[in-house]
Enzyme design. Structure first.
Site, PDB file in Angstrom:
ATOM      1  N   ASP A   1      50.951  46.884  20.015  1.00  0.00           N
ATOM      2  CA  ASP A   1      51.939  46.442  19.665  1.00  0.00           C
ATOM      3  C   ASP A   1      52.380  46.018  21.821  1.00  0.00           C
ATOM      4  O   ASP A   1      53.373  45.439  22.031  1.00  0.00           O
ATOM      5  CB  ASP A   1      53.244  47.285  19.366  1.00  0.00           C
TER       6      ASP A   1
ATOM      7  N   ASP B   1      60.025  -3.627  27.453  1.00  0.00           N
ATOM      8  CA  ASP B   1      59.120  -3.249  27.307  1.00  0.00           C
ATOM      9  C   ASP B   1      59.547  -2.352  26.141  1.00  0.00           C
ATOM     10  O   ASP B   1      58.411  -1.565  25.555  1.00  0.00           O
ATOM     11  CB  ASP B   1      58.160  -2.312  28.351  1.00  0.00           C
TER      12      ASP B   1
ATOM     13  N   GLY C   1      47.698   6.156  23.332  1.00  0.00           N
ATOM     14  CA  GLY C   1      47.504   5.400  22.353  1.00  0.00           C
ATOM     15  C   GLY C   1      47.475   4.150  21.856  1.00  0.00           C
ATOM     16  O   GLY C   1      46.021   4.212  21.517  1.00  0.00           O
ATOM     17  N   LEU C   2      48.081   3.274  22.381  1.00  0.00           N
ATOM     18  CA  LEU C   2      47.677   2.098  22.269  1.00  0.00           C
ATOM     19  C   LEU C   2      46.642   1.286  23.241  1.00  0.00           C
ATOM     20  O   LEU C   2      45.162   0.803  22.895  1.00  0.00           O
ATOM     21  CB  LEU C   2      49.073   1.971  22.929  1.00  0.00           C
TER      22      LEU C   2
END
Length: 572
Positions: A36, A303, A438-439
């Site tokens: 631990d 936008d 991503g676009l």
């Protein structure tokens, strides 16, 4: 408790470690076996702290169980006091040591050390990390301040305005809840401190982050308290309000709307006029003042229409989930399709918020249940923890981390808050960029077969080669060219052609020289497809090494097997 590959929260003694590591002059003695003792990894590797956490372990072993393990606790406490000379000491046990029932806190209390001892009883098999941090902070504050509490029947505390006027000072507050290993807590504290200064309020004590024992003992001299992270500080703030009569500000300033509400609440409690600051923060002011939030401007711009209605799933600790869901809906124009939390203590407010959003709340600390929900909902953006980043990556969905648990990449060296108006700017960047990237990737994939965007096309930004790139089967400097011709072969056989193409010398490519005419070696389509699966930043080296390997062995056509044979050869 169940065995799992991933856990959103550690056992409660990890929460106690976070409190001890956040403070100065506080030491934590943990009754625990060797397995631990992982605090160093948490704080030095993930948070990149420049010193080890103030934790001492008893580190008992299996052979010690037949002897007096209680004496190990006493020795560890005594040694820790003599070595570190702390101003206060926390004493507790890990989940494994809890089974032995040595009660280390009681043992330490009986040693008559000349410092405050805070015994911790943190049930590891029914509670988790955030609860452990909350209980540890509460018991530490209570132990240090209870002797200073007003006697029963004392007159009520005077108002904030009256106290500040009488003492000829500005109102002052305590910032509560920031800890080590919290999500951007360091930066949030800095940003909120600056915001409060602009309001006209001074920070008296910030705790537990960067606090000392003397700071804790001075907390009653503040006019009011601000709870930044309820999971850690709410219990302590309620006790301070009950015991010392200090009002509490509970609005968490994450997002532009919540920050404005926070400023208004602070102004009301502190008796300060905040209208000028709020007016300065209205939409449009950011265009002339770069220190202000640009998020309202973006929400009004054209936008934003590209991302309006994006479907979002939110998961994490309760504080950040509730703030993120509100921001997503009201400030970004997203559609929240699901929310959830691993903080079971806050299941009710999360369920209430989910009902208001018209979705079903997920209250779970099982990452597999979270992954199943994300798969079912198929969102276009995931806002979550480090685990949701992995889930989203497997599913091919953009993701932004908004909550602990975190990894080292979520502890930036730069100032990167989540709270305040600057925090709204950071969140804007963090959330919007994955969607925009991503676009971009989607567009590149869509046009990958177009002649202008194919791998064989000349990059448009390389002006020296624009219009001079040979096509399939064309010649340059009298040298036959193919899309798969190696650069080294061109340099050997036609140096004037290499110069025309604009190749630059690089030392790391000297070992990849191919000494035969490039037309001799060609790549078969399956091998070329396999090559494209390799990350772009090492793809060129793999191509050159494979061609050299094939040339040395007289191989004219490179197949997938040739690639892996070359890999095995150079990997020896």
């Amino acid at each position: 408790m169940e065995l799992t590959l991933w856990t959103y929260e550690g056992p409660p003694h990890v929460g106690a470690m976070r409190i001890a590591t956040s403070m100065t002059g506080v030491h934590y003695v943990l009754h625990a076996p060797q397995g631990d003792t992982y605090a160093d990894l948490l704080f030095t590797m993930i948070e990149r702290r420049d010193k080890r956490p103030p934790v001492t372990y008893t580190t008992f072993q299996a052979r010690d169980l037949g002897g007096d393990t209680a004496e190990l606790v006493k020795s560890a406490v005594r040694d820790a006091y003599e070595r570190f000379k702390p101003d206060a000491m926390l004493v507790g046990e890990s989940c494994t040591a809890e089974l032995i029932q040595d009660q280390p806190g009681s043992l330490a209390m009986g040693m008559s050390l000349p410092i405050p001892i805070v015994p911790l009883e943190l049930p590891a098999y029914s509670k988790k990390e955030n609860w452990g941090a909350s209980e540890t902070f509460y018991h530490l504050v209570r132990t240090l301040l209870l002797p200073l509490a007003p006697a029963p029947g004392s007159p009520p505390r005077e108002s904030v305005t009256a106290a500040a006027t009488r003492e000829h000072r500005r109102p002052r507050c305590n910032l509560l809840g920031g800890t080590a290993l919290g999500f951007r807590n360091r930066d949030d504290v800095r940003e909120v401190t600056r915001l409060l200064y602009d309001i006209g309020v001074d920070v008296h004590v910030c705790a537990p982050l960067n606090a000392t024992v003397k700071d804790i003992q001075a907390m009653p001299h503040a006019d009011f308290n601000i709870v930044l992270y309820p999971e850690v500080a709410d219990t302590t703030a309620r006790w301070l309000q009950k015991t010392f009569g200090q009002p509490t500000v509970r609005t968490v300033p994450i997002g532009v709307l919540a920050t404005r509400e926070f400023v208004e609440e602070v102004g009301k409690v502190a008796g300060v006029d905040v209208s000028a600051l709020l007016e300065r923060e209205r939409a449009g002011s950011a265009q002339v003042d770069a220190s202000r939030s640009l998020l309202p401007w973006y929400s009004r711009s054209v936008d934003s229409t590209y991302l309006t209605g994006k479907r979002v799933f939110v998961f994490g600790d309760a504080t950040h989930v509730m703030a993120a869901a509100r921001m997503a809906k009201d400030e970004f124009g997203f559609t929240v399709v699901g929310i959830g939390t691993y903080s079971r203590e806050y299941a009710r407010p999360i369920r209430d918020l989910a009902a208001a959003l018209g979705v079903e709340a997920l209250i779970s600390d099982d990452y597999l249940a979270v992954e199943q929900r994300v798969t079912e909902l198929a969102p276009e953006l995931v806002l979550g923890t480090q685990m949701e980043r992995h889930i989203a990556k497997r599913l091919g969905v953009p993701c932004a981390v908004i909550s602990a648990p975190i990894h080292v990449q979520d502890v930036p060296a730069r100032h990167s808050p989540q709270m305040g108006f600057e925090g709204a700017n950071v969140i804007f960047d963090t959330w919007v960029h994955p969607l925009m990237m991503g676009l971009e990737e989607h567009l590149l994939h869509m046009f990958k077969d177009d002649f202008e965007f194919s791998d064989g096309a000349t990059p448009s930004h390389l002006h020296a080669t624009a219009g001079a790139s040979p096509g399939r089967g064309e010649t340059m400097g009298g040298q036959q060219m193919t899309p798969f011709t190696s650069r080294a072969a061109i340099e050997l056989e036609a140096p004037e052609a290499a110069s025309a193409v604009g190749f630059a010398e690089e030392e790391d490519e000297i070992d990849a020289v191919v000494a035969v005419a490039p037309a001799v070696i060609s790549w078969l389509a399956p091998a070329e497809a396999e090559l494209k699966k390799i990350p772009f930043f090492v793809r060129g080296k793999i191509r050159r090494n494979t061609e050299k390997f094939a040339n040395d062995r007289g191989i004219a056509e490179i197949t997938v097997d040739t690639m892996y044979d070359a890999k095995a050869f150079y990997g020896r």
